[in-house]
Write a protein that holds these residues in place. Structure first.
Motif, PDB file in Angstrom:
ATOM      1  N   ASN A  40      27.928  90.199  92.985  1.00 18.93           N
ATOM      2  CA  ASN A  40      29.079  89.924  93.849  1.00 18.93           C
ATOM      3  C   ASN A  40      30.191  89.284  93.022  1.00 18.93           C
ATOM      4  OD1 ASN A  40      30.760  89.538  96.006  1.00 18.93           O
ATOM      5  ND2 ASN A  40      29.669  87.718  96.749  1.00 18.93           N
ATOM      6  N   ASN A  41      30.936  90.149  92.329  1.00 20.93           N
ATOM      7  CA  ASN A  41      31.977  89.662  91.413  1.00 20.93           C
ATOM      8  C   ASN A  41      33.372  89.893  91.978  1.00 20.93           C
ATOM      9  OD1 ASN A  41      32.159  92.405  91.218  1.00 20.93           O
ATOM     10  ND2 ASN A  41      31.492  92.552  89.090  1.00 20.93           N
ATOM     11  N   GLY A  42      33.442  90.135  93.278  1.00 14.62           N
ATOM     12  CA  GLY A  42      34.756  90.288  93.906  1.00 14.62           C
ATOM     13  C   GLY A  42      35.163  91.736  94.137  1.00 14.62           C
TER      14      GLY A  42
ATOM     15  N   TRP B 178      14.961  99.064  90.106  1.00 14.84           N
ATOM     16  CA  TRP B 178      16.053  98.336  90.746  1.00 14.84           C
ATOM     17  C   TRP B 178      17.373  99.045  90.508  1.00 14.84           C
ATOM     18  CZ3 TRP B 178      15.631  93.248  92.931  1.00 14.84           C
ATOM     19  CH2 TRP B 178      14.340  92.677  92.851  1.00 14.84           C
ATOM     20  N   MET B 179      18.265  98.916  91.488  1.00 12.69           N
ATOM     21  CA  MET B 179      19.649  99.364  91.328  1.00 12.69           C
ATOM     22  C   MET B 179      20.532  98.138  91.171  1.00 12.69           C
ATOM     23  SD  MET B 179      21.870 101.978  91.491  1.00 12.69           S
ATOM     24  CE  MET B 179      23.565 101.567  90.966  1.00 12.69           C
ATOM     25  N   PHE B 180      21.364  98.125  90.125  1.00 16.31           N
ATOM     26  CA  PHE B 180      22.338  97.057  89.903  1.00 16.31           C
ATOM     27  C   PHE B 180      23.737  97.608  90.194  1.00 16.31           C
ATOM     28  CE2 PHE B 180      20.610  93.695  86.714  1.00 16.31           C
ATOM     29  CZ  PHE B 180      19.350  93.731  87.270  1.00 16.31           C
ATOM     30  N   GLY B 181      24.466  96.976  91.104  1.00 15.40           N
ATOM     31  CA  GLY B 181      25.817  97.461  91.365  1.00 15.40           C
ATOM     32  C   GLY B 181      26.728  96.362  91.860  1.00 15.40           C
ATOM     33  N   ASP B 182      28.014  96.665  91.873  1.00 11.53           N
ATOM     34  CA  ASP B 182      29.009  95.663  92.272  1.00 11.53           C
ATOM     35  C   ASP B 182      29.554  95.902  93.674  1.00 11.53           C
ATOM     36  OD1 ASP B 182      30.323  97.991  91.294  1.00 11.53           O
ATOM     37  OD2 ASP B 182      32.186  96.848  91.063  1.00 11.53           O
ATOM     38  N   ILE B 183      29.099  96.978  94.333  1.00 12.12           N
ATOM     39  CA  ILE B 183      29.533  97.211  95.723  1.00 12.12           C
ATOM     40  C   ILE B 183      28.336  97.661  96.563  1.00 12.12           C
ATOM     41  CG2 ILE B 183      31.970  97.693  95.187  1.00 12.12           C
ATOM     42  CD1 ILE B 183      31.371 100.680  95.522  1.00 12.12           C
ATOM     43  N   LEU B 184      28.520  97.602  97.871  1.00 13.00           N
ATOM     44  CA  LEU B 184      27.398  97.914  98.763  1.00 13.00           C
ATOM     45  C   LEU B 184      27.028  99.395  98.747  1.00 13.00           C
ATOM     46  CD1 LEU B 184      28.070  95.566 101.837  1.00 13.00           C
ATOM     47  CD2 LEU B 184      26.520  95.212  99.909  1.00 13.00           C
ATOM     48  N   ASN B 185      27.926 100.265  98.297  1.00 11.26           N
ATOM     49  CA  ASN B 185      27.537 101.674  98.154  1.00 11.26           C
ATOM     50  C   ASN B 185      26.434 101.837  97.105  1.00 11.26           C
ATOM     51  OD1 ASN B 185      29.239 102.588 100.125  1.00 11.26           O
ATOM     52  ND2 ASN B 185      30.737 103.512  98.743  1.00 11.26           N
ATOM     53  N   ASP B 186      26.463 100.989  96.080  1.00 16.55           N
ATOM     54  CA  ASP B 186      25.378 101.009  95.083  1.00 16.55           C
ATOM     55  C   ASP B 186      24.077 100.512  95.712  1.00 16.55           C
ATOM     56  OD1 ASP B 186      27.078 101.716  92.820  1.00 16.55           O
ATOM     57  OD2 ASP B 186      27.865  99.669  92.951  1.00 16.55           O
TER      58      ASP B 186
ATOM     59  N   ASP C 261      31.101 101.284  86.419  1.00 17.78           N
ATOM     60  CA  ASP C 261      32.386 100.593  86.564  1.00 17.78           C
ATOM     61  C   ASP C 261      32.268  99.360  87.450  1.00 17.78           C
ATOM     62  OD1 ASP C 261      33.841 102.561  85.024  1.00 17.78           O
ATOM     63  OD2 ASP C 261      33.531 103.904  86.712  1.00 17.78           O
ATOM     64  N   GLY C 262      32.591  98.223  86.888  1.00 16.79           N
ATOM     65  CA  GLY C 262      32.508  96.971  87.642  1.00 16.79           C
ATOM     66  C   GLY C 262      31.158  96.289  87.508  1.00 16.79           C
ATOM     67  N   THR C 263      30.194  96.985  86.896  1.00 22.46           N
ATOM     68  CA  THR C 263      28.856  96.402  86.710  1.00 22.46           C
ATOM     69  C   THR C 263      28.563  96.265  85.216  1.00 22.46           C
ATOM     70  OG1 THR C 263      28.080  97.324  88.794  1.00 22.46           O
ATOM     71  CG2 THR C 263      26.397  96.709  87.195  1.00 22.46           C
ATOM     72  N   LEU C 264      28.510  97.408  84.520  1.00 18.01           N
ATOM     73  CA  LEU C 264      28.287  97.368  83.066  1.00 18.01           C
ATOM     74  C   LEU C 264      29.564  97.047  82.310  1.00 18.01           C
ATOM     75  CD1 LEU C 264      26.236 100.431  81.747  1.00 18.01           C
ATOM     76  CD2 LEU C 264      25.597  98.017  81.715  1.00 18.01           C
ATOM     77  N   ILE C 265      30.656  97.621  82.789  1.00 17.24           N
ATOM     78  CA  ILE C 265      31.956  97.444  82.119  1.00 17.24           C
ATOM     79  C   ILE C 265      33.004  97.064  83.167  1.00 17.24           C
ATOM     80  CG2 ILE C 265      31.289  99.200  80.398  1.00 17.24           C
ATOM     81  CD1 ILE C 265      33.268 101.128  81.641  1.00 17.24           C
ATOM     82  N   PRO C 266      34.054  96.367  82.743  1.00 17.08           N
ATOM     83  CA  PRO C 266      35.103  96.037  83.718  1.00 17.08           C
ATOM     84  C   PRO C 266      35.673  97.311  84.344  1.00 17.08           C
ATOM     85  CG  PRO C 266      35.382  94.749  81.708  1.00 17.08           C
ATOM     86  CD  PRO C 266      34.316  95.779  81.417  1.00 17.08           C
ATOM     87  N   ASP C 267      35.955  97.235  85.633  1.00 20.30           N
ATOM     88  CA  ASP C 267      36.428  98.407  86.368  1.00 20.30           C
ATOM     89  C   ASP C 267      37.913  98.621  86.141  1.00 20.30           C
ATOM     90  OD1 ASP C 267      36.672 100.548  88.009  1.00 20.30           O
ATOM     91  OD2 ASP C 267      36.332  99.459  89.887  1.00 20.30           O
ATOM     92  N   ILE C 268      38.227  99.633  85.333  1.00 24.44           N
ATOM     93  CA  ILE C 268      39.615 100.072  85.185  1.00 24.44           C
ATOM     94  C   ILE C 268      39.650 101.453  85.835  1.00 24.44           C
ATOM     95  CG2 ILE C 268      41.497 100.595  83.580  1.00 24.44           C
ATOM     96  CD1 ILE C 268      39.934  98.986  81.427  1.00 24.44           C
ATOM     97  N   PRO C 269      40.255 101.573  87.041  1.00 25.96           N
ATOM     98  CA  PRO C 269      40.118 102.819  87.805  1.00 25.96           C
ATOM     99  C   PRO C 269      40.470 104.076  86.994  1.00 25.96           C
ATOM    100  CG  PRO C 269      41.113 101.134  89.173  1.00 25.96           C
ATOM    101  CD  PRO C 269      41.019 100.559  87.778  1.00 25.96           C
ATOM    102  N   TYR C 270      39.564 105.041  87.024  1.00 25.22           N
ATOM    103  CA  TYR C 270      39.727 106.359  86.398  1.00 25.22           C
ATOM    104  C   TYR C 270      39.961 106.294  84.890  1.00 25.22           C
ATOM    105  CZ  TYR C 270      40.159 107.678  91.293  1.00 25.22           C
ATOM    106  OH  TYR C 270      39.927 107.845  92.639  1.00 25.22           O
ATOM    107  N   ASN C 271      39.569 105.181  84.265  1.00 21.51           N
ATOM    108  CA  ASN C 271      39.761 105.105  82.811  1.00 21.51           C
ATOM    109  C   ASN C 271      38.740 105.949  82.059  1.00 21.51           C
ATOM    110  OD1 ASN C 271      40.769 104.031  80.266  1.00 21.51           O
ATOM    111  ND2 ASN C 271      38.743 103.070  80.161  1.00 21.51           N
TER     112      ASN C 271
END
Ligand SMILES: [Mg+2]
Ligand SMILES: [Zn+2]
Length: 206
Positions: free
Chosen positions: A156-158, A133-141, A13-23
């Motif tokens: 870093n997409n916001g 490598w790990m690819f992620g959109d937040i620092l927890n990744d 979520d937020g990396t491979l696909i747009p993050d729609i919470p709990y979708n």
């Protein structure tokens, strides 16, 4: 078997696909900008793909594990449609310490930023974490990747807003503004680091 394969661990979520919470509605699942092109470039360099995703919605009673398996199938279809090699693994953490479904509601070792999902996947698929490598959109990744012994790249997409820095695990190796830029950075780096001088390849066992 030796752990020789190299992988890209992909946050969903937020990396491979747009993050729609709990979708979990598969009709709403689309690939993020640059993902198709980026994954093709990475596949050409022999990187395997493993999806690693926190799905606390299961512990919170918002959806079931079956719904996540449908999401996985929908993603596999999207990959196939784009001519991409199928991801070799899909690992999710169903837990949350404050969930409502008792069997999933505890502090586990697989919820990112902990590295449990990556370690399990590496074990199952004979992956060398140090080449991955790990690819992620937040620092927890980023932290999960670094804790596992991978290099991590932050897209870093916001989506990261807290920027909690521990001075160690939460520092990305690279930062990119979108998936394609991330892929290009990793491809360039791996071409450089996989390079061996010709002499090293001479076969001396005549
Ligand atoms: Mg994410
Ligand atoms: Zn977990």
């Amino acid at each position: 078997m030796q752990a020789s394969k190299k992988a890209i661990f992909l946050d969903k979520d937020g990396t491979l696909i747009p993050d729609i919470p709990y979708n979990v509605d598969t009709s709403k699942i689309t690939l993020e900008k640059g993902v198709v092109e980026g994954l093709h470039l990475l596949a050409e360099q022999d990187f395997r793909f493993i999806i690693v995703t926190n799905q606390s919605g299961i512990a919170k009673g918002l959806f079931t594990e079956d719904a996540i398996f449908e999401v996985k199938a929908a993603l596999a279809q999207l990959f196939a449609k784009e001519g991409l090699p199928l991801f070799e693994g899909f690992y999710f953490c169903p837990h949350h310490p404050e969930g409502v479904v008792p069997r999933f509601s505890y502090s586990c070792t697989c919820r990112k930023p902990l590295p449990g999902l990556l370690e399990q996947a590496a074990d199952d698929h004979h992956i060398s974490l140090s080449r991955s490598w790990m690819f992620g959109d937040i620092l927890n990744d980023v932290e999960a990747g670094n804790r596992a012994g991978c290099k991590s790249i932050l897209i870093n997409n916001g989506n990261e807003t807290e920027w909690i820095d521990d001075g160690l695990y939460r520092r990305p190796f690279f930062v990119a503004s979108d998936f394609l830029e991330a892929a290009n950075k990793v491809v360039a780096y791996s071409k450089m680091s996989d390079y061996e001088p010709k002499a090293a390849r001479i076969n001396t066992s005549i």
